[in-house]
Enzyme design. Structure first.
Site, PDB file in Angstrom:
ATOM      1  N   CYS A  21       0.833  -1.211   0.000  1.00  0.00           N
ATOM      2  CA  CYS A  21       0.000   0.000   0.000  1.00  0.00           C
ATOM      3  C   CYS A  21       0.861   1.251   0.000  1.00  0.00           C
ATOM      4  CB  CYS A  21      -0.936  -0.003   1.203  1.00  0.00           C
ATOM      5  SG  CYS A  21      -2.050  -1.428   1.259  1.00  0.00           S
ATOM      6  N   ASP A  22       1.922   1.230   0.779  1.00  0.00           N
ATOM      7  CA  ASP A  22       2.889   2.326   0.817  1.00  0.00           C
ATOM      8  C   ASP A  22       3.474   2.530  -0.581  1.00  0.00           C
ATOM      9  OD1 ASP A  22       5.204   3.669   2.945  1.00  0.00           O
ATOM     10  OD2 ASP A  22       5.889   3.119   0.950  1.00  0.00           O
TER      11      ASP A  22
END
Length: 172
Positions: free
Chosen positions: A66-67
């Protein structure tokens, strides 16, 4: 929570999960939604009308994929004109704001769907078993038509960044 359409077809850590909400397809009118900005103010799709929108959906900005996904779209923003990029998760707005500050995210707006899953149900990305959003990318043109859809089949995998970016560049 309202009753939602349910379907199978994706996995989380190789385990099948149930998606709730309405699956959207290319050519559909993009559903409106209300999510929260990091300062708790409401954000809707209508607010960015007239721009191309990349809507990047992640389970939580505090995880590796997600980062990376949010950073990739933040980098892509430099080459995109008339484009709004939203990253939607059910992380609390305060956590999103803290993460953005630490990560140096300045071109992508993180928004939270934690309150009522308005976005998740409208776009069919609520994971019933986890109350998280499934990884997905939607591109909406300036006339609110969906021009690109990717529901990532395994939530822990990356989306096809280039396909979404190219769809955004081609959209008007």
């Amino acid at each position: 929570m309202t009753t939602a359409t349910e379907r199978q077809g994706i996995t989380f850590k190789n385990n099948p999960v149930t998606l709730q909400g309405t699956e959207v397809k290319v050519g559909d009118q993009a559903p409106n939604f209300t999510v929260l900005a990091n300062n708790l103010t409401p954000v809707t799709l209508d607010e960015s009308k007239g721009t191309v929108r990349i809507i990047s959906v992640v389970p939580s900005v505090d995880t590796g994929v997600c980062d990376a996904q949010t950073r990739r779209f933040n980098e892509a923003a430099a080459d995109l004109t008339n484009t709004t990029i939203l990253t939607v998760s059910v992380d609390l707005p305060f956590a999103q704001g803290r993460w953005c500050g630490a990560a140096g995210i300045d071109k992508v707006q993180t928004v939270s769907d934690h309150r009522d899953l308005s976005f998740g149900l409208a776009y069919g990305v609520v994971i019933k078993e986890l109350r998280l959003l499934a990884r997905a990318v939607f591109v909406v043109d300036s006339n609110d038509k969906i021009v690109h859809v990717e529901y990532v089949s395994e939530v822990t995998n990356h989306p096809n960044y280039e396909a979404a970016i190219e769809a955004a560049k081609a959209a008007k």
